[in-house]
Design a protein around this motif. Structure first.
Motif, PDB file in Angstrom:
ATOM      1  N   PHE A  32      60.835  11.164  78.951  1.00  0.00           N
ATOM      2  CA  PHE A  32      59.836  11.261  80.023  1.00  0.00           C
ATOM      3  C   PHE A  32      60.334  10.355  81.131  1.00  0.00           C
ATOM      4  N   VAL A  39      61.874   6.971  80.158  1.00  0.00           N
ATOM      5  CA  VAL A  39      61.480   6.641  78.778  1.00  0.00           C
ATOM      6  C   VAL A  39      62.077   7.646  77.811  1.00  0.00           C
ATOM      7  N   PRO A  92      55.663   2.853  63.951  1.00  0.00           N
ATOM      8  CA  PRO A  92      54.725   2.087  64.770  1.00  0.00           C
ATOM      9  C   PRO A  92      54.244   2.904  65.968  1.00  0.00           C
ATOM     10  N   ALA A 115      49.137  14.249  81.480  1.00  0.00           N
ATOM     11  CA  ALA A 115      49.606  13.513  82.656  1.00  0.00           C
ATOM     12  C   ALA A 115      49.746  14.444  83.857  1.00  0.00           C
TER      13      ALA A 115
HETATM   14  N1  LIG Z   1      53.543  12.396  78.752  1.00  0.00           N
HETATM   15  C1  LIG Z   1      54.240  11.251  78.670  1.00  0.00           C
HETATM   16  N2  LIG Z   1      54.728  10.676  79.780  1.00  0.00           N
HETATM   17  C2  LIG Z   1      55.456   9.544  79.714  1.00  0.00           C
HETATM   18  N3  LIG Z   1      55.721   8.890  78.593  1.00  0.00           N
HETATM   19  C3  LIG Z   1      55.269   9.389  77.437  1.00  0.00           C
HETATM   20  C4  LIG Z   1      54.495  10.607  77.419  1.00  0.00           C
HETATM   21  N4  LIG Z   1      54.166  10.882  76.134  1.00  0.00           N
HETATM   22  C5  LIG Z   1      54.704   9.889  75.397  1.00  0.00           C
HETATM   23  N5  LIG Z   1      55.364   8.986  76.173  1.00  0.00           N
HETATM   24  C6  LIG Z   1      56.109   7.805  75.713  1.00  0.00           C
HETATM   25  O1  LIG Z   1      56.920   8.197  74.666  1.00  0.00           O
HETATM   26  C7  LIG Z   1      56.936   7.235  73.637  1.00  0.00           C
HETATM   27  C8  LIG Z   1      56.514   7.873  72.328  1.00  0.00           C
HETATM   28  O2  LIG Z   1      55.137   8.163  72.374  1.00  0.00           O
HETATM   29  P1  LIG Z   1      54.351   8.891  71.187  1.00  0.00           P
HETATM   30  O3  LIG Z   1      55.136  10.062  70.738  1.00  0.00           O
HETATM   31  O4  LIG Z   1      52.987   9.158  71.681  1.00  0.00           O
HETATM   32  O5  LIG Z   1      54.329   7.771  70.085  1.00  0.00           O
HETATM   33  P2  LIG Z   1      53.460   7.670  68.747  1.00  0.00           P
HETATM   34  O6  LIG Z   1      52.699   8.927  68.591  1.00  0.00           O
HETATM   35  O7  LIG Z   1      54.455   7.438  67.678  1.00  0.00           O
HETATM   36  O8  LIG Z   1      52.576   6.490  68.906  1.00  0.00           O
HETATM   37  C9  LIG Z   1      56.034   6.120  74.084  1.00  0.00           C
HETATM   38  O9  LIG Z   1      56.836   5.102  74.636  1.00  0.00           O
HETATM   39  C10 LIG Z   1      55.174   6.769  75.129  1.00  0.00           C
HETATM   40  O10 LIG Z   1      54.806   5.816  76.092  1.00  0.00           O
END
Ligand SMILES: Nc1ncnc2c1ncn2[C@@H]1O[C@H](COP(=O)(O)OP(=O)(O)O)[C@@H](O)[C@H]1O
Ligand SMILES: [Mg+2]
Lengths: 327, 540
Positions: A14, A17, A38, B540
């Protein structure tokens, strides 16, 4: 053994990230697979890709041998899911939402369906006649759970399904999922950030950290990778012979006791020497998965560190991760 | 006290852009009104003529106010004050609910109440915020009228009247927030009360007694039970009375006192009226994304249709009223044409064209909203439920767009029906009666563009959907409906879809603009449907 879910070198970014960074995940047919990691590790991102809601940046993913992005509609007839962040329609009642979701999946409104829905509502102690906006977090979660469980599916993708549930309801959930797996031979991918939740259900687990699988296998095989902690009274035991053994790690003296860790599959090799030394107050602590798990969560949890720090430091670290991904 | 201050600052910060745009728009509208009236009815004679027409036509009085002679200042007050007060009412009810029930509903209020702030500090901060906002509003209106060149004393009275009406509706909004458990319901009921206040005084003004020379109107009793009617009684410029403002301020005080009484007895988050219980089972028709789209929007679609129907009814009654009293006096027709900025040959056609333009904007707003609703579904996370089931994205988007198109057509159909019914009932037999259907159809292409364009934005830039949807509609209305009036360049005016809406006349209607827009809307809609499978689903 048949594979129902497979990802190979899966990447998802993303912007800057990197949510997934070369994820290789494999779920076998008929198993309950724990997906542990985590907060912010990339669990939800993985599940969303497997549901065809998000598209992988690179790498491949398949569910039931099909492409989750391209064949989404076809796959969704055979896959049930609980989203990671459940929100429901504020002006629809819980009952309406459950009916709508199962009808979208193609479920028929027959007596069997009604009976099953009624049964699940009773099991989960859920009142389906309230409007969506009136439900608490736990009750919203129940809507998603009941909707996922009420019609049969071949694969279940459950993203932290018990979040917001009380322990009693968690037990109901565990029982229902076990039943699905035993009676229907369904495959389940169950994501969680709490080990104990997965420990009761999972046949195998994969541990994800920063978008990558860092460990995995059956729970027993994971235990073998951990160390058993042994300690005994210091008295006047000469430890030079012990220190020479290659099976022994992190030998230390604290509070009048000698402590060290042994590779769990080699404990028996150490015992004769302990016998000949005539140690007193011997304590053998079985390997704890929690510890292994925390080692993967935290940055550097030493396996033989004293107890208090086990409980303190890693937890704090976990909370910090929560705060970071909370937005 | 410091806690209240901190909470007040937080409200100010949160509202700054929103409140600023409300206050500025209302102030600028006041200034604009003076300018427009000076330009269109520069001399007293033409104002007297229009006033005579208006006082003889109760339906016009509903939309204007109480006449007090043809002076520029009193004429301006007659023309615009009730509308300013209406806007002030909406500004205040939304503000009141935003800081009370909406906060409780979201759970944020609970966080604040758990701190040293307690439950009274947030309420006090909201009241303070409202009072200050209405004082600023009063100043803006006064400055707006003065800027247009009206007398300072009367302008201040007009400003204070607007602010006082606003304050009354602040109280109404706060009270509504105590009764309903959702901000949606509280907003709905208090905005309805604002509308009712406007219509009550409209009814009272229209049934009031007209002086023999037709230059002044004295309100009948219904105006006296409306806060907007109280504001009118100041008769700024001619009367400059301040005592009627005791009524709205008193109402605000009474509402505030009742709120305090209720708040001291209820839990945070509770309400006087408990929300209705839902159904155990979904109705059999609730299957598939189209049915869901309908289930989510049925209330607002019915509302839009009712708005169209009401607009239609006004058309007919206005048209017939004018016809019967004046028998189409040519100079008055010309004056009225200036007043409502419309084309057309007969009086009825003129009115149909002008009011259907409004209905066309209503239909377009309905189209925009269909797409915004889908974006809200996505942002809230409920879209994920639907798209995790065997529902393709094309089917999902197509359902919302299809329902949007149907509701756009329904709004215009109800407008035309309302106009047709009221014209037939009035005994009008001109060809214009049949033209209402064609005029209704003529509004559809522009409205459908407002369905298609936000749909494309939704696909390619989801986050921009909501602001872009309303901004595009606002720009289209300003350019297309008011652009000509303020003398904008035709090239700029041409940018608005509304400019190209065919005008139905008995001398031959040019439909080409409509066909062009229909084609463009279709192409844009297809682009949205073709590209949506490539899009991810996200909040988002
Ligand atoms: N739509 C998005 N836009 C930007 N960053 C995202 C988005 N979805 C997830 N992330 C980032 O991707 C990473 C993984 O998130 P996620 O898959 O939700 O983790 P979990 O479900 O294991 O807690 C995190 O750092 C999160 O901030
Ligand atoms: Mg997650």
């Amino acid at each position: 053994m048949d594979t129902v879910i497979q990802t190979t070198d899966l990447h998802k970014s993303f912007g800057p990230v990197k949510a997934l960074d070369g994820l290789d995940l494999e779920v076998h047919a008929g198993e309950i697979h724990g997906f542990l990691g985590p907060n912010g590790a990339g669990k939800s991102t993985t599940l969303r890709i497997l549901l065809g809601l998000a598209r992988a940046s690179s790498g491949s993913a398949s569910v039931l041998g099909k492409d989750p992005w391209g064949d989404a509609v076809e796959l969704h007839r055979r896959v049930a899911s609980v989203p990671g962040d459940v929100s429901i329609w504020p002006n629809l009642s819980g009952g309406e939402a459950i009916d709508l979701i199962s009808r979208l999946r193609g479920g028929v409104d027959d007596a069997a369906y009604r009976e099953r829905k009624q049964q699940l509502c009773e099991l989960f102690d859920f009142d389906p006649s309230k409007k969506g906006r009136a439900y608490s977090k736990g009750n919203r979660q129940k809507v998603a759970l009941i909707a996922a469980l009420v019609t049969p599916a071949e694969v279940y993708l459950l993203d932290e399904p018990t979040s917001g549930l009380d322990p009693l309801m968690e037990a109901v959930f565990t029982r229902e999922v076990r039943r699905l797996s035993r009676e229907n031979g369904a495959s389940v991918l169950l994501s969680s950030h709490i080990l104990s939740e997965v420990e009761q259900l999972a046949d195998r687990v994969s541990i994800i950290r920063s978008g990558r699988i860092v460990d995995g296998g059956t729970l027993d095989s994971l235990r073998h990778l951990t160390r058993t902690e042994i300690s005994f009274a210091q008295d006047s035991v000469d430890t030079t012979a012990l220190a020479a053994l290659s099976q022994i790690h992190d030998l230390a003296v604290a509070e009048g006791r000698i402590k060290f860790g042994v590779d769990s599959d080699r404990v028996h090799e150490v015992l004769p020497l302990l016998g000949s030394l005539g140690v007193k107050g011997l304590l053998v602590a079985p390997p704890s998965l929690e510890e292994l798990f925390l080692r993967h969560y935290g940055d550097q949890v030493a396996p033989a560190a004293p107890e208090p720090t086990h409980d303190g430091a890693p937890h704090r670290r976990r909370h910090r991760t929560v705060a970071k991904t909370g937005a | 006290m410091p806690t209240v201050w901190v909470l007040y600052r937080q409200r100010l910060r949160r509202d700054r852009w929103q409140l600023l745009s409300w206050v500025l728009s209302i102030g600028v509208l006041a200034w604009f009104a003076v300018e427009a009236i000076t330009k269109t009815f520069g001399d007293e004679a033409s104002r007297a003529q229009v006033l005579k027409l208006a006082t003889a036509t109760p339906a016009i009085l509903v939309l204007r106010g109480l006449a007090r002679g043809p002076g520029l200042d009193s004429f301006t007050f007659f023309e615009i004050f009730t509308f300013l007060a209406l806007l002030a009412g909406f500004m205040n009810t939304f503000m009141a609910v935003r800081h009370t029930r909406a906060e409780e509903e979201s759970g944020r209020a609970e966080l604040v109440s758990a701190t040293a702030a307690g439950r009274w500090a947030p309420f006090a901060a909201t009241v303070l915020h409202g009072i200050v906002a209405n004082l600023v509003l009063a100043a803006a209106v006064a400055l707006g009228f003065m800027g247009g060149g009206l007398a300072p004393a009367g302008s201040v009275v007009a400003g204070l009247a607007t602010g006082a009406v606003g304050l009354a509706f602040l109280g109404v909004g706060l009270l509504a927030a105590e009764f309903f458990s959702t901000s949606r319901a509280a907003n709905g009921i208090s905005a309805t009360l604002v509308m009712v206040a406007y219509l009550l005084r409209g009814f009272g003004d229209a049934t009031g007694s007209v002086s023999p020379d037709g230059m002044t109107v004295t309100a009948a009793w219904p105006s006296w039970i409306s806060p907007i009617g109280w504001g009118q009684q100041t008769f700024a410029y001619t009367g400059n009375q301040l005592w009627p403002l005791l009524l709205p301020v008193g109402l605000a005080t009474v509402c505030g006192a009742v709120v305090v009484l209720i708040m001291s007895r209820r839990d945070v988050g509770a309400s006087i009226l408990v929300g209705r219980r839902g159904r155990w089972e979904a109705r059999p028709w609730l299957r598939g994304p189209f049915a869901l789209a309908w289930r989510l929007q049925q209330g607002s679609i019915i509302g839009w249709c009712a708005g169209g129907f009401a607009t239609g009814l006004i058309t007919g009654s206005l048209g017939s009223a004018i016809q019967s009293t004046l028998n189409s006096n040519a100079s008055i027709t010309a004056a009225l044409r200036e007043m409502i900025q419309a084309q057309g040959t007969s009086m009825t056609q003129l009115l149909v064209a002008a009011l259907f333009e409004i209905a066309g904007v209503l239909a377009a707003a309905c189209g925009v909203q269909a797409i915004l609703r889908m974006r809200q579904e996505e942002a809230a996370g409920t879209a994920e439920f639907v798209l995790s089931e065997p529902v393709g994205r094309v089917r999902w988007l197509g359902s919302f767009m299809g329902l949007g198109a149907i509701s756009v057509v329904l709004v215009m159909a109800f407008t035309a029906l309302g106009a047709w019914l009221s014209l037939v009932a009035s005994g009008d037999t001109s060809t214009a009666v049949g033209d209402v259907w064609a005029t209704g159809v003529a509004q559809l292409p522009a409205a459908l563009i407002y369905l298609a364009v936000p749909a494309v934005v939704f696909v390619v830039w989801p986050r921009a959907t909501i602001p872009a949807g309303w901004a595009l509609l606002g720009i289209g209305v300003v350019l297309g409906v008011y652009g000509g009036m303020v003398g904008l360049d035709q090239k700029i005016v041409d940018l608005s879809p509304f400019t190209h809406t065919p005008v139905v006349t008995d001398t031959g209607t040019d439909w080409s603009g409509g066909f062009w827009m229909l084609g463009i809307a279709a192409v844009i809609a297809v682009i949205a449907l073709v590209t949506v499978p490539r899009r991810e689903v996200g909040t988002a």
